[in-house]
Design an enzyme around this catalytic site. Structure first.
Site, PDB file in Angstrom:
ATOM      1  N   HIS A   1       0.864  -1.196   0.000  1.00  0.00           N
ATOM      2  CA  HIS A   1       0.000   0.000   0.000  1.00  0.00           C
ATOM      3  C   HIS A   1       0.894   1.237   0.000  1.00  0.00           C
ATOM      4  O   HIS A   1       1.286   1.742   1.039  1.00  0.00           O
ATOM      5  CB  HIS A   1      -0.910  -0.013   1.231  1.00  0.00           C
ATOM      6  CG  HIS A   1      -2.041   0.968   1.148  1.00  0.00           C
ATOM      7  ND1 HIS A   1      -3.358   0.597   1.166  1.00  0.00           N
ATOM      8  CD2 HIS A   1      -2.043   2.322   1.035  1.00  0.00           C
ATOM      9  CE1 HIS A   1      -4.129   1.676   1.073  1.00  0.00           C
ATOM     10  NE2 HIS A   1      -3.338   2.740   0.996  1.00  0.00           N
TER      11      HIS A   1
ATOM     12  N   HIS B   1       1.293   4.871  -2.299  1.00  0.00           N
ATOM     13  CA  HIS B   1       0.769   5.749  -3.348  1.00  0.00           C
ATOM     14  C   HIS B   1       1.893   6.500  -4.049  1.00  0.00           C
ATOM     15  O   HIS B   1       2.724   7.141  -3.400  1.00  0.00           O
ATOM     16  CB  HIS B   1      -0.203   6.769  -2.744  1.00  0.00           C
ATOM     17  CG  HIS B   1      -1.485   6.180  -2.258  1.00  0.00           C
ATOM     18  ND1 HIS B   1      -2.615   6.129  -3.042  1.00  0.00           N
ATOM     19  CD2 HIS B   1      -1.823   5.621  -1.072  1.00  0.00           C
ATOM     20  CE1 HIS B   1      -3.608   5.564  -2.351  1.00  0.00           C
ATOM     21  NE2 HIS B   1      -3.146   5.247  -1.147  1.00  0.00           N
TER      22      HIS B   1
ATOM     23  N   ASP C   1       1.677   9.266  -5.869  1.00  0.00           N
ATOM     24  CA  ASP C   1       1.605  10.711  -5.633  1.00  0.00           C
ATOM     25  C   ASP C   1       1.796  11.057  -4.165  1.00  0.00           C
ATOM     26  O   ASP C   1       1.877  12.234  -3.799  1.00  0.00           O
ATOM     27  CB  ASP C   1       0.296  11.300  -6.161  1.00  0.00           C
ATOM     28  CG  ASP C   1      -0.943  10.584  -5.642  1.00  0.00           C
ATOM     29  OD1 ASP C   1      -0.804   9.519  -5.019  1.00  0.00           O
ATOM     30  OD2 ASP C   1      -2.060  11.084  -5.879  1.00  0.00           O
TER      31      ASP C   1
ATOM     32  N   GLY D   1      -9.439   7.792  -2.530  1.00  0.00           N
ATOM     33  CA  GLY D   1     -10.113   9.067  -2.358  1.00  0.00           C
ATOM     34  C   GLY D   1     -10.987   9.075  -1.117  1.00  0.00           C
ATOM     35  O   GLY D   1     -10.911   8.161  -0.292  1.00  0.00           O
TER      36      GLY D   1
ATOM     37  N   HIS E   1      -9.771   0.528  -0.661  1.00  0.00           N
ATOM     38  CA  HIS E   1      -9.640   1.351   0.541  1.00  0.00           C
ATOM     39  C   HIS E   1     -10.937   1.226   1.347  1.00  0.00           C
ATOM     40  O   HIS E   1     -12.021   1.565   0.849  1.00  0.00           O
ATOM     41  CB  HIS E   1      -9.431   2.822   0.174  1.00  0.00           C
ATOM     42  CG  HIS E   1      -8.021   3.191  -0.149  1.00  0.00           C
ATOM     43  ND1 HIS E   1      -7.419   2.832  -1.329  1.00  0.00           N
ATOM     44  CD2 HIS E   1      -7.097   3.899   0.565  1.00  0.00           C
ATOM     45  CE1 HIS E   1      -6.184   3.318  -1.344  1.00  0.00           C
ATOM     46  NE2 HIS E   1      -5.955   3.963  -0.203  1.00  0.00           N
TER      47      HIS E   1
ATOM     48  N   GLU F   1     -11.019   2.971   6.961  1.00  0.00           N
ATOM     49  CA  GLU F   1     -10.089   4.036   7.354  1.00  0.00           C
ATOM     50  C   GLU F   1     -10.914   5.216   7.857  1.00  0.00           C
ATOM     51  O   GLU F   1     -11.002   5.464   9.055  1.00  0.00           O
ATOM     52  CB  GLU F   1      -9.196   4.437   6.180  1.00  0.00           C
ATOM     53  CG  GLU F   1      -8.173   5.503   6.545  1.00  0.00           C
ATOM     54  CD  GLU F   1      -7.392   6.015   5.329  1.00  0.00           C
ATOM     55  OE1 GLU F   1      -6.334   6.630   5.540  1.00  0.00           O
ATOM     56  OE2 GLU F   1      -7.848   5.821   4.185  1.00  0.00           O
TER      57      GLU F   1
ATOM     58  N   ASP G   1       1.644   3.847   3.144  1.00  0.00           N
ATOM     59  CA  ASP G   1       0.566   4.659   2.582  1.00  0.00           C
ATOM     60  C   ASP G   1       1.154   5.780   1.736  1.00  0.00           C
ATOM     61  O   ASP G   1       1.149   5.707   0.511  1.00  0.00           O
ATOM     62  CB  ASP G   1      -0.341   5.198   3.675  1.00  0.00           C
ATOM     63  CG  ASP G   1      -1.668   5.730   3.143  1.00  0.00           C
ATOM     64  OD1 ASP G   1      -2.007   5.399   1.993  1.00  0.00           O
ATOM     65  OD2 ASP G   1      -2.369   6.450   3.866  1.00  0.00           O
TER      66      ASP G   1
END
Length: 368
Positions: A22, A24, A26, A183, A210, A213, A310
């Site tokens: 996991h 990302h 960006d 998102g 996702h 969370e 993350d």
């Protein structure tokens, strides 16, 4: 020894072989790269040097709100709108993984957020893949072996998810290994994207979602039923389905609810990200410190827990740092850290033969 590295039973945590599920793209852009590209693209950055930008991210991401946390991505995605920028950032991302001891990683990102300058989704995916391959070659030249696959993310608050699902399947032979939705979670359940998940299931394409969370059990239930998720992105609020029925010192008796039992018994991996979970308030029901995180409870109950970053930049972290902090907090041994890597290897979106090879690489690395 490198910053944030510690030893466990005499072994450098950074040198241990790791699996990152996991992570990302960006959320892992080097601050120095952001500043250089922002200047190139005429974007006003909130700081003029890498150290200042790191502090800005830390301030922005420590609010305890996932919505506020996600706002920082406006800056990183703004500098990721050209093929050259995507290739560079992906290359550096892989180099950073390799330097952190990662031997297999899955890089998730949402192509729909990188098309404002005229790129097609296919051009964007291929630009990222070029960067991955350049990063793998650079790591190999430095004596580190790593493999990285792409996870295509659909944004759960937009209506492009089916389009992104079809893109992921079309690019499965060009480096894409799975699909995700990302998102704002609360108010945007997986059920809203059922058409995309139906298509992915028909194509036998692996999915992580996702869930658990910013939203609770209903989000996880929808990820499992509507998304057919093989893994849960974070999933930390699955602990809401655990009822402590007796506590006697260190002995705790726990009753599992139906969702928790399903996830545990079918070894659906939890992509836990401790530092991020603290920043976004995902564990606020249990406390505000790492010792309050239900990670250890889930681990002791036999859930397939994995450790993840993350967003390396937003959380100023690495897998080495996450594992080191967990080991210090919960007195984990090398066997525990190895178990987390075995869980991640078993859950990787790879053919079974390649997962078995990955397990061997981990075992050899920990025995070394």
């Amino acid at each position: 020894m490198a910053k944030n590295d510690v030893t466990v039973q005499g072994r450098s945590v950074r040198d241990l072989p790791k699996v990152s599920l996991h992570d990302h793209l960006d959320g892992g852009v080097r601050p120095g790269t952001i500043i250089e590209l922002a200047d190139e693209f005429g974007i006003a950055a909130p700081a003029s040097d890498a150290a200042g930008l790191r502090r800005w991210f830390a301030d922005q991401c420590g609010s305890g709100s996932l919505v506020e946390y996600l706002k920082t991505f406006a800056l990183t995605t703004a500098v990721m709108q050209s093929e050259g920028a995507l290739t560079r950032i992906a290359r550096e991302f892989v180099e950073d993984l390799a330097a952190d001891g990662v031997v297999y990683g899955e890089m998730r990102w949402a192509p729909e957020q990188h098309l404002t300058a005229g790129l097609s989704p296919e051009q964007a995916v291929r630009a990222v893949q070029r960067g991955i391959e350049e990063g793998v070659d650079a790591a190999d030249a430095a004596g580190r072996s790593i493999r990285v696959g792409q996870l295509i993310s659909g944004m759960r608050h937009t209506d492009h998810t089916l389009e992104m699902a079809k893109l992921a399947v079309a690019m499965r032979g060009e480096g894409v290994v799975g699909f995700d939705i990302a998102g704002p979670e609360d108010g945007f359940p997986a059920s809203a994207h059922r058409a995309a998940f139906d298509y992915l299931a028909e194509q036998f394409f692996p999915v992580t979602v996702h869930a658990g969370e910013a939203a609770g059990l209903d989000s996880i239930r929808s990820a499992l039923l509507d998304g057919r998720a093989l893994r849960l992105g974070h999933g930390v609020r699955l602990a809401e389905d655990l009822l402590i029925v007796d506590r006697n010192g260190d002995d705790v008796q726990v009753q599992l609810g139906p969702v928790a039992r399903w996830v545990r018994d079918r070894e659906i991996a939890l992509e836990l990200s401790p530092s991020s979970n603290l920043q976004t308030g995902a564990i606020e029901a249990w406390g505000t410190g790492l010792g309050d995180h239900p990670f250890d409870l889930l681990y002791q109950l036999g859930f397939s827990v994995t450790v993840n970053v993350d967003n390396r930049t937003m959380s100023d972290t690495s897998l080495t740092k996450e594992l080191s902090q967990l080991a210090a907090t919960f007195d984990y041994t090398l066997d525990d850290l190895e178990a987390f890597q075995f869980n991640a290897a078993a859950a990787a979106f790879l053919p079974v033969e390649e997962r078995e090879e990955l397990v061997e690489i981990i075992a050899e690395g920990f025995d070394r």
